[in-house]
Design a protein around this motif. Structure first.
Motif, mmCIF file in Angstrom:
data_model
loop_
_atom_site.group_PDB
_atom_site.id
_atom_site.type_symbol
_atom_site.label_atom_id
_atom_site.label_comp_id
_atom_site.label_asym_id
_atom_site.label_seq_id
_atom_site.Cartn_x
_atom_site.Cartn_y
_atom_site.Cartn_z
ATOM 1 N N ALA A 1 0.843 -1.199 0.000
ATOM 2 C CA ALA A 1 0.000 0.000 0.000
ATOM 3 C C ALA A 1 0.877 1.247 0.000
ATOM 4 N N HIS A 2 1.959 1.193 0.745
ATOM 5 C CA HIS A 2 2.909 2.309 0.780
ATOM 6 C C HIS A 2 3.445 2.595 -0.618
ATOM 7 N N GLU A 3 3.749 1.546 -1.374
ATOM 8 C CA GLU A 3 4.285 1.748 -2.725
ATOM 9 C C GLU A 3 3.263 2.438 -3.633
ATOM 10 N N VAL A 4 1.988 2.087 -3.494
ATOM 11 C CA VAL A 4 0.940 2.737 -4.280
ATOM 12 C C VAL A 4 0.843 4.213 -3.898
ATOM 13 N N LEU A 5 0.850 4.494 -2.597
ATOM 14 C CA LEU A 5 0.747 5.876 -2.131
ATOM 15 C C LEU A 5 2.017 6.661 -2.451
ATOM 16 N N GLU A 6 3.140 5.983 -2.457
ATOM 17 C CA GLU A 6 4.401 6.632 -2.838
ATOM 18 C C GLU A 6 4.370 7.048 -4.317
ATOM 19 N N ASP A 7 3.777 6.217 -5.160
ATOM 20 C CA ASP A 7 3.605 6.602 -6.563
ATOM 21 C C ASP A 7 2.788 7.889 -6.669
ATOM 22 N N ALA A 8 1.690 7.965 -5.905
ATOM 23 C CA ALA A 8 0.848 9.165 -5.942
ATOM 24 C C ALA A 8 1.653 10.385 -5.499
ATOM 25 N N TRP A 9 2.484 10.214 -4.490
ATOM 26 C CA TRP A 9 3.331 11.306 -3.996
ATOM 27 C C TRP A 9 4.351 11.716 -5.052
ATOM 28 N N LYS A 10 5.074 10.751 -5.580
ATOM 29 C CA LYS A 10 6.154 11.062 -6.513
ATOM 30 C C LYS A 10 5.648 11.586 -7.851
ATOM 31 N N LEU A 11 4.432 11.199 -8.234
ATOM 32 C CA LEU A 11 3.873 11.667 -9.495
ATOM 33 C C LEU A 11 3.094 12.974 -9.345
ATOM 34 N N SER A 12 2.960 13.438 -8.110
ATOM 35 C CA SER A 12 2.241 14.682 -7.856
ATOM 36 C C SER A 12 3.222 15.843 -7.773
ATOM 37 N N ASP A 13 2.849 16.949 -8.390
ATOM 38 C CA ASP A 13 3.689 18.142 -8.271
ATOM 39 C C ASP A 13 2.864 19.329 -7.802
ATOM 40 N N GLY A 14 1.650 19.063 -7.393
ATOM 41 C CA GLY A 14 0.750 20.136 -6.999
ATOM 42 C C GLY A 14 0.633 20.290 -5.494
ATOM 43 N N PRO A 15 -0.418 20.971 -5.077
ATOM 44 C CA PRO A 15 -0.598 21.269 -3.659
ATOM 45 C C PRO A 15 -0.894 20.045 -2.796
ATOM 46 N N GLU A 16 -1.173 18.904 -3.403
ATOM 47 C CA GLU A 16 -1.438 17.689 -2.618
ATOM 48 C C GLU A 16 -0.209 16.799 -2.456
ATOM 49 N N ARG A 17 0.921 17.248 -2.896
ATOM 50 C CA ARG A 17 2.142 16.428 -2.825
ATOM 51 C C ARG A 17 2.436 15.970 -1.391
ATOM 52 N N GLU A 18 2.342 16.879 -0.430
ATOM 53 C CA GLU A 18 2.634 16.523 0.960
ATOM 54 C C GLU A 18 1.555 15.616 1.552
ATOM 55 N N LEU A 19 0.337 15.739 1.054
ATOM 56 C CA LEU A 19 -0.725 14.832 1.483
ATOM 57 C C LEU A 19 -0.340 13.396 1.140
ATOM 58 N N TRP A 20 0.039 13.176 -0.112
ATOM 59 C CA TRP A 20 0.385 11.820 -0.556
ATOM 60 C C TRP A 20 1.648 11.326 0.134
ATOM 61 N N ARG A 21 2.586 12.210 0.369
ATOM 62 C CA ARG A 21 3.791 11.824 1.112
ATOM 63 C C ARG A 21 3.412 11.357 2.514
ATOM 64 N N GLY A 22 2.542 12.122 3.167
ATOM 65 C CA GLY A 22 2.085 11.744 4.507
ATOM 66 C C GLY A 22 1.331 10.428 4.510
ATOM 67 N N MET A 23 0.504 10.209 3.502
ATOM 68 C CA MET A 23 -0.240 8.953 3.407
ATOM 69 C C MET A 23 0.721 7.781 3.249
ATOM 70 N N ALA A 24 1.741 7.950 2.402
ATOM 71 C CA ALA A 24 2.750 6.897 2.226
ATOM 72 C C ALA A 24 3.490 6.647 3.536
ATOM 73 N N GLN A 25 3.783 7.707 4.280
ATOM 74 C CA GLN A 25 4.477 7.553 5.563
ATOM 75 C C GLN A 25 3.615 6.795 6.571
ATOM 76 N N LEU A 26 2.311 7.028 6.554
ATOM 77 C CA LEU A 26 1.426 6.276 7.447
ATOM 78 C C LEU A 26 1.480 4.779 7.126
ATOM 79 N N ALA A 27 1.436 4.449 5.841
ATOM 80 C CA ALA A 27 1.460 3.031 5.445
ATOM 81 C C ALA A 27 2.793 2.384 5.781
ATOM 82 N N VAL A 28 3.892 3.087 5.570
ATOM 83 C CA VAL A 28 5.186 2.490 5.884
ATOM 84 C C VAL A 28 5.404 2.458 7.400
ATOM 85 N N GLY A 29 4.800 3.392 8.124
ATOM 86 C CA GLY A 29 4.844 3.329 9.582
ATOM 87 C C GLY A 29 4.149 2.077 10.094
#
Length: 157
Positions: A60-88
């Protein structure tokens, strides 16, 4: 010699278990998530939730990490945080309670700015509360965390 993907980039080809831990070569593992897959926010959330519900937070972290890395807009940190929750959650399930708590707190901090206007139906308040409670539990826990009782819901129900 290093393992390489079809494009020649270094990539560990060892099989992995459901928590992303490397297994010995030749042992059957869990299919890895393809990297760099562009998905809509809804598709990312549905796939990540499916993987979380299946006890595979690393994937799940890998899926959310894709969303983070492919985002360049105002939601970039949202997806980064979501990926961090899954890897946590992944670290907690593996028994790394300190790393799990740290990543859960960092992920909760990164999604907090979206609390007032949660995008894509994401349950920011619920995830923040879940992460805080789980991190507090991990502060005094030892051993692997059971996933079934600790899997979050990404979107409001």
């Amino acid at each position: 010699m290093r393992d390489r993907d079809p494009e020649g980039r270094a990539r560990n080809a060892r099989p992995r278990d459901g928590l992303g831990r490397p297994l010995p070569y030749g042992v059957p593992g869990v299919e890895r998530q393809p990297e760099g897959v562009p998905r809509t926010p809804s598709e990312s959330l549905v796939e990540a939730q499916r993987l979380l519900d299946a006890g595979m937070p690393f994937h799940a972290h890998e899926v959310l990490e894709d969303a983070w890395k492919l985002s360049d807009g105002p939601e970039r940190e949202l997806w980064r945080g979501m990926a961090q929750l899954a890897v946590g959650l992944t670290h907690a399930a593996r028994g790394n309670t300190n790393g799990g708590a740290s990543l859960l707190r960092r992920g909760a901090k990164n999604i907090a700015p979206y609390l007032d206007v949660p995008p894509h139906g994401i349950d920011i308040a619920g995830l923040r509360d879940w992460a805080a409670a789980l991190a507090t539990t991990l502060d005094t826990a030892s051993g692997e965390l059971p996933l079934a009782a600790n899997t979050p819901h990404l979107v409001r129900r």
